[in-house]
Structures are given as C-alpha cells and as structure tokens.
Motif scaffolding. Structure first.
Motif, PDB file in Angstrom:
ATOM      1  N   UNK A  61      26.696 -37.853  35.068  1.00 46.48           N
ATOM      2  CA  UNK A  61      25.663 -38.843  34.737  1.00 46.48           C
ATOM      3  C   UNK A  61      26.276 -40.246  34.727  1.00 46.48           C
ATOM      4  N   UNK A  62      27.470 -40.351  34.150  1.00 40.23           N
ATOM      5  CA  UNK A  62      28.150 -41.649  34.108  1.00 40.23           C
ATOM      6  C   UNK A  62      28.480 -42.124  35.528  1.00 40.23           C
ATOM      7  N   UNK A  63      28.946 -41.204  36.380  1.00 38.17           N
ATOM      8  CA  UNK A  63      29.286 -41.585  37.758  1.00 38.17           C
ATOM      9  C   UNK A  63      28.032 -41.973  38.538  1.00 38.17           C
ATOM     10  N   UNK A  64      26.943 -41.254  38.284  1.00 37.96           N
ATOM     11  CA  UNK A  64      25.690 -41.592  38.978  1.00 37.96           C
ATOM     12  C   UNK A  64      25.308 -43.041  38.687  1.00 37.96           C
ATOM     13  N   UNK A  65      25.402 -43.415  37.417  1.00 36.77           N
ATOM     14  CA  UNK A  65      25.052 -44.783  37.044  1.00 36.77           C
ATOM     15  C   UNK A  65      25.980 -45.808  37.679  1.00 36.77           C
ATOM     16  N   UNK A  66      27.278 -45.506  37.663  1.00 32.05           N
ATOM     17  CA  UNK A  66      28.250 -46.466  38.180  1.00 32.05           C
ATOM     18  C   UNK A  66      28.171 -46.605  39.692  1.00 32.05           C
ATOM     19  N   UNK A  67      27.843 -45.506  40.369  1.00 28.87           N
ATOM     20  CA  UNK A  67      27.848 -45.516  41.844  1.00 28.87           C
ATOM     21  C   UNK A  67      26.479 -45.785  42.439  1.00 28.87           C
ATOM     22  N   UNK A  68      25.433 -45.574  41.637  1.00 28.80           N
ATOM     23  CA  UNK A  68      24.075 -45.741  42.162  1.00 28.80           C
ATOM     24  C   UNK A  68      23.570 -44.534  42.933  1.00 28.80           C
ATOM     25  N   UNK A  69      24.312 -43.408  42.882  1.00 27.40           N
ATOM     26  CA  UNK A  69      23.865 -42.194  43.570  1.00 27.40           C
ATOM     27  C   UNK A  69      23.195 -41.263  42.559  1.00 27.40           C
ATOM     28  N   UNK A  70      21.864 -41.306  42.562  1.00 27.75           N
ATOM     29  CA  UNK A  70      21.094 -40.545  41.573  1.00 27.75           C
ATOM     30  C   UNK A  70      20.499 -39.260  42.143  1.00 27.75           C
ATOM     31  N   UNK A  71      21.073 -38.753  43.227  1.00 28.12           N
ATOM     32  CA  UNK A  71      20.589 -37.496  43.805  1.00 28.12           C
ATOM     33  C   UNK A  71      20.539 -36.429  42.705  1.00 28.12           C
ATOM     34  N   UNK A  72      19.362 -35.786  42.496  1.00 32.24           N
ATOM     35  CA  UNK A  72      19.239 -34.832  41.379  1.00 32.24           C
ATOM     36  C   UNK A  72      20.130 -33.596  41.498  1.00 32.24           C
ATOM     37  N   UNK A  73      20.685 -33.316  42.672  1.00 27.72           N
ATOM     38  CA  UNK A  73      21.611 -32.166  42.748  1.00 27.72           C
ATOM     39  C   UNK A  73      22.842 -32.389  41.868  1.00 27.72           C
ATOM     40  N   UNK A  74      23.039 -33.643  41.420  1.00 25.63           N
ATOM     41  CA  UNK A  74      24.207 -33.940  40.593  1.00 25.63           C
ATOM     42  C   UNK A  74      23.892 -33.983  39.100  1.00 25.63           C
ATOM     43  N   UNK A  75      22.640 -33.691  38.718  1.00 27.21           N
ATOM     44  CA  UNK A  75      22.351 -33.677  37.277  1.00 27.21           C
ATOM     45  C   UNK A  75      21.219 -32.731  36.885  1.00 27.21           C
ATOM     46  N   UNK A  76      20.439 -32.250  37.854  1.00 24.94           N
ATOM     47  CA  UNK A  76      19.262 -31.435  37.534  1.00 24.94           C
ATOM     48  C   UNK A  76      19.467 -30.007  38.063  1.00 24.94           C
TER      49      UNK A  76
END
Lengths: 150, 142
Positions: B29-44
């Motif tokens: 979640x922290x990396x998603x925010x920092x990188x701008x990659x919010x693809x749900x395969x990385x958190x959902x």
C-alpha cells in the motif's frame, strides 16, 4: 488480434515536464525501505557531488510509465490494456534523477510482435531535463495476454 | 561520484553481501502511494484471485527496486548505477498475515568492463522460486 506493424518506430510528442520534488523522493525511498541518506539529506548528497538529493534508480519508472500511457492508450494501436503485464524493464542512466529536475519523456515504439497469440510491445522512453540534457533511457516491454477462448 | 568500492579490489566472481527484503500488504500500500501504481492486484485479494493470481502480488517494480539495493548498498553511491535491467519471471506472492512475503537477493560480479565499470548479475528469489530473470546492473566503481 495482431497489432499493426506500422506502429514500429512511431514517436509521441514529449510529455509536459514532471517536476521532481525532494519530498516525493523521500516518500519513494521510504516506501522501498532504503535509508541511504543521499535520498533524503541534501548535505549527504552534496558530499557525493550532487547538487541536491538524488532518487533511487527505479524512481523514474513512475514518470516513464505514465508517458508510455500515450502509447498503450492510443486508440489507433488498439492494445487491450486490461490484459497487459510488465515483461521486462531496463534503464540506462547518464546521471541520477535529482530533486529540482523538470523531466520530459519522449516515447517511441521499438517493436510490436505477436507471440503465441500474445501482443508484445517494446517502448523506449528518452528522459531529458529542461536544459535538454539526457538523464535516462527506459525500455519497457509490455505483454498483452491473449484472451482465453474456447 | 563517490563509489566506496575500488575497481581494482573486485574480480569476476566477487560476491556482494546478500540481503532479504520483507514485503507485507502494508508495504505494498505504501509503495502504491509512492509510485502511483494503484493496480488492485497489488492490494485487493478478491480482485487478484478473479484475474487468476494465487493472491495479492508485489509490484514488479517494487521487487526491482529492492534487488538493486544489494548493489547500491555495496557501492555506497546509488548514482553509480549506469545500467539496470530485469525480466519479471514470477510474481512475489504476499499473503495477508504478519509475515507477508520475502525477497531474497544475491549478486556477484560477472564481468569487469572498461572505465572502472563492472557488470553485476543479480538473483532474486521468493518462496523458493526465481522472481527476476536476466537481472543485471552495470555500476561504476572508484
């Protein structure tokens, strides 16, 4: 459906500059757990010969990938983005990205292939600062998986 | 440039200090925010499984960012990296527990090049499987 080969070699207009901020670099370094002070402390960066904090090597991907969106979302190309996975990634640096940079990306389609029904596209992103100096080149391979059909 | 490793002190086969990098859902979640990659395969988890993945997986670029730390921690100056490339061969699976996943990275000098540069070949493993292929960096030493 195979992609149109005529897209090979096509370049897209340079993106509007992305302004690299110290806090964004710190946020990124924290997110990957890297405590090297050259990412967070301007004095440490200066001791290494840099004018300001530098970014971790993969930081620039967020900028080049956004620029590559021009390509992958080009309706004429017709890539099914919902099926796209990241295949390869490579960077070649002239110098590290640093705070204060205003970076513009020019994306070019290097190759378009169809392999076992998958569409494979190679995109090169040339990153320059506002003086026109080359900073880094990013090569991104995207694979659009073939739909499962009966 | 302030690399802390002398070109003359390394030879082909020199091993860099290995490192392991834990990755939990919170990390992603922290990396998603920092990188701008919010693809749900990385958190959902539900979404990830619907698209055929075993579970939530780490961003490939997160794994790439961790692997190069073995090189930058060794050389001291992250700006000494001249080239860096990887192939994303398998995902790093990140279970929703206290442990999460683990990325284990080893590296060695594969070639000495001109201009004080060396090529370092990296190996990144997770859950006993190679997660990066053709993982190489060129770095300029002192």
């Amino acid at each position: 459906m195979a992609l149109d080969q005529s897209f090979v070699g096509r370049s897209y207009p340079p993106t509007d500059p992305y302004e690299v901020g110290r806090e964004k670099i710190r946020e990124f370094a924290a997110a990957v757990g890297d405590t090297n002070p050259v990412f967070s402390d301007p004095e440490a960066a200066k001791s290494y010969g840099y004018p300001d904090v530098i970014a971790p090597p993969t930081f620039v991907f967020a900028i080049t990938f956004k620029a590559a969106g021009q390509v992958v979302q080009d309706p004429q190309l017709g890539l099914d983005y919902s099926r796209v996975v990241h295949g390869d990634q490579k960077f070649a640096y002239s110098r590290p990205v640093r705070a204060g940079d205003r970076l513009s990306v020019t994306s070019t389609i290097e190759s378009v292939k169809s392999l076992a029904g998958n569409d494979v596209i190679d995109i090169r992103g040339e990153v320059h600062d506002e003086t026109g100096e080359h900073v880094v080149t990013a090569w991104t391979k995207l694979v659009s998986r073939a739909p499962e059909e009966a | 440039m302030a690399a802390q490793i002398q070109y003359a002190d390394v030879e082909v086969g020199t091993e860099l200090p290995a490192a392991s990098f834990p990755v939990t859902r919170a990390t992603l979640v922290q990396y998603a925010g920092a990188s701008g990659d919010f693809n749900p395969i990385h958190w959902n988890e539900k979404f990830a499984k619907e698209v055929g993945l075993p579970d939530v997986i780490a961003h490939g670029m997160f794994t790439m960012a961790e692997a190069i730390r073995v090189v930058t921690d060794w050389v001291g100056d992250p700006g000494a990296v001249v080239e860096y490339g990887v192939r994303f061969t398998r995902p790093v699976v990140v279970p929703n527990d206290d442990q999460g996943g683990l990325i284990e990275v080893t590296a060695k000098v594969a070639a000495k090049l001109d201009d004080n540069r060396v090529r370092v070949d990296l190996t990144a493993m997770s859950a006993g499987q190679k997660v990066l292929g053709m993982s190489r960096a060129v770095v300029e030493l002192a």
